[in-house]
Design an enzyme around this catalytic site. Structure first.
Site, PDB file in Angstrom:
ATOM      1  N   GLU A 146       3.034   0.335   4.161  1.00  0.00           N
ATOM      2  CA  GLU A 146       2.650   1.631   3.591  1.00  0.00           C
ATOM      3  C   GLU A 146       3.950   2.246   3.104  1.00  0.00           C
ATOM      4  O   GLU A 146       4.764   2.732   3.894  1.00  0.00           O
ATOM      5  CB  GLU A 146       1.988   2.519   4.663  1.00  0.00           C
TER       6      GLU A 146
ATOM      7  N   HIS B 234       0.831  -1.195   0.000  1.00  0.00           N
ATOM      8  CA  HIS B 234       0.000   0.000   0.000  1.00  0.00           C
ATOM      9  C   HIS B 234       0.871   1.252   0.000  1.00  0.00           C
ATOM     10  O   HIS B 234       2.076   1.189   0.215  1.00  0.00           O
ATOM     11  CB  HIS B 234      -0.879   0.044   1.266  1.00  0.00           C
TER      12      HIS B 234
HETATM   13 ZN   LIG Z   1      -4.184   1.306   0.906  1.00  0.00          ZN
END
Ligand SMILES: [Zn+2]
Length: 522
Positions: A481, A400
């Site tokens: 992330e 992500h």
């Molecule tokens: Zn995401």
């Protein structure tokens, strides 16, 4: 028992012997996985095996040998190639190879008991169609009859055109049986357990064992010494334990990429040791005729989960549906974030995952992606977890980019906190996932230069219990992330294909560090 040998194995000392070779790139021989005609020995690069090695069998006619890999491939060195199962899908991996006494053929045996016969090796039956309590771990030929025995992890013995001399099936064992060896006349056999325990049957004489002695690494295989009637055990770390058989050295104390898997005797008291990484080490009068190269991640499945999907934003009726994420309800999926320029997170995630998949495949891994396009909808988060679980991934990662505060930047690794629900229990993977998180954090920082987040987690790690993808996982898994798309500096990075390649390299390096450490014995 040769006390000296035992001490060396236990202390992890290694002996440098003239006969010890096995360095990649220096092999002499005739690798023959395709059955090419014999040619004069030439210096060749070792053949590549896409699966880890599981066994070795000596060709008594030529002094060469065959190496077998878990996918059924056979590599012949100064020995005729009679065929293999390489390229043929197998129900279960191959776990061993045995040669006929005259060297005119060989059998492969799979974990489900399936037998594959080549050359003059005769098919005399198998356990392939039977339900086994425990997997088959090896086989040996009966030199007297031309038949063979299969041995299972629970000590069960299955005899085919060979006399049954007894087994440990039905007896509770401290450790699983990992191998067996037959006496030179086939009148008996020994079984060996992972703790070095020896069980002798028929005319096989008990000459000692490592049972009850703490080992640095588990025993993985054994072989009889035809010259003396004794036997040798080899441990995962390359330690060798000789019982009424000459000790000519071991690989204990040497750094091995994968566990030692087999020992095979030479004619004059020497022996070869073979590890899962394809290295062949020769001791005494044994001759290293060549080895194979096994890519670092061969035999391992990695699951990559590029977050969100290109169609999610237009399909709220699907992605807003609630699912059980491990004790609480959560939306099936979300649309993700995007940069101020309109570069979407789903596109970033998919691009980084595609790049990482290529890198991981080049390292030998089998890669499973939770989505293979960037134009679909979903899958839901619980499905994404199920895909990695069903693939028995050795490691899984959700990729992500964050939609954090515009003033914050950096990357975060989300690792699972223990969560037990009516539909899930991830406690077994919390520890290894934490290690995976550390490895990915360190590699990602080193490769990309991206700082750890200044707004989430501690030192780049955020252990969480509110993410279905981690709660529902049964395999080691983290979520990264990679950057904060709301931050102008990070946003520009995510929009740069060169940086996305670095991100993929960092993720790949972290996963590789984690998996290769798990493969390393002791
Ligand atoms: Zn995401």
């Amino acid at each position: 028992m040769t006390g000296r040998a035992v001490l060396r194995g236990l202390l992890g000392a290694s002996l440098a012997l003239a006969g010890l070779t096995g360095l990649a790139g220096l092999t002499i021989g005739r690798p023959g996985p395709v059955g090419a005609a014999a040619s004069p020995p030439v210096s060749v690069a070792p053949p590549v095996s896409v699966a880890p090695l599981v066994g070795v069998a000596a060709d008594n006619a030529t002094g060469g040998y065959w190496l077998a890999a878990s996918n059924g491939a056979v590599f012949a060195f100064d020995a005729p190639f009679y065929g293999s199962m390489g390229g043929t899908p197998l129900n279960r991996p191959v776990v061993g190879i045995a040669a006929t006494p005259g060297g005119g053929g060989y059998w492969l045996v799979a974990a489900d008991g399936g037998i594959f016969a080549f050359g003059d090796a005769r098919f005399s039956g198998s356990m392939g169609a039977s339900q086994l309590d425990q997997p088959v771990v090896g086989m040996v030929a009966d030199p007297a009859t031309g038949g063979y025995w299969e041995v299972a992890a629970d000590g069960g013995i299955f005899a085919f055109d060979a006399p049954f001399h007894g087994s440990m099936g039905g007896t509770r064992l401290n450790q699983p049986v990992v191998g067996m060896a037959a006496t030179p006349d086939g009148g008996g056999y020994w079984l060996v357990a992972a703790d070095g325990g020896i069980f002798a049957f028929g005319d096989a004489v008990f000459r000692g064992s490592m049972g009850g002695t703490p080992l640095v690494a588990p025993v993985t295989a054994m072989a009889t010494d035809p010259a003396t009637g004794g036997y040798r055990l080899v441990a995962a770390d390359g330690g060798l334990f000789s019982f009424d058989a000459p000790f000519a050295g071991s690989a204990a104390g040497q750094p091995l990429a994968r566990a030692m898997v087999a020992v095979v005797p030479a004619s004059g008291g020497g022996y070869l040791l073979v590890d899962g990484d394809g290295s062949v080490r020769a001791y005494g009068d044994a001759v290293d005729q060549g080895a194979v190269t096994v890519p670092p991640l061969a035999g391992l499945v990695v699951a990559l989960d590029p977050g969100h999907d290109g169609g999610n934003g237009n399909a709220p009726q699907i992605i807003d549906q609630l699912e059980n994420s491990g004790g609480f309800l959560e939306a099936c999926d979300t649309a993700g974030t995007e940069t101020a320029d309109g570069y979407t997170e789903h596109a970033f995630n998919f691009d980084v995952a595609t790049r990482a998949a290529a890198l991981l495949r080049a390292a030998g891994a089998t890669v499973v992606l939770t989505r293979t396009t960037d134009t679909g909808v979903g899958p839901c988060v619980d499905q994404r977890a199920a895909i990695a679980n069903d693939a028995h991934a050795a490691a899984a990662i959700s990729i992500h980019a964050d939609g954090g505060p515009p003033t914050g930047r950096g990357f975060t690794i989300d690792t699972p906190a223990p969560v037990v629900s009516s539909i899930s229990d991830n406690t077994a993977i919390v520890g290894p996932s934490g290690q995976l998180g550390v490895d990915v954090r360190d590699a990602f920082a080193a490769v990309t230069g991206e700082p750890v987040s200044d707004y989430a987690g501690v030192d780049g790690i955020d252990q969480r219990s509110d993410l279905g993808g981690l709660n529902l996982s049964t395999v080691p898994k983290v979520l990264i992330e990679c950057a904060n798309m709301q931050n102008p500096v990070d946003a520009a990075l995510t929009e740069d294909p060169a940086w996305r390649q670095l991100a993929a390299q960092g993720i790949t390096a972290g996963i590789t560090d984690f998996l290769t450490a798990e493969l390393r014995p002791a």
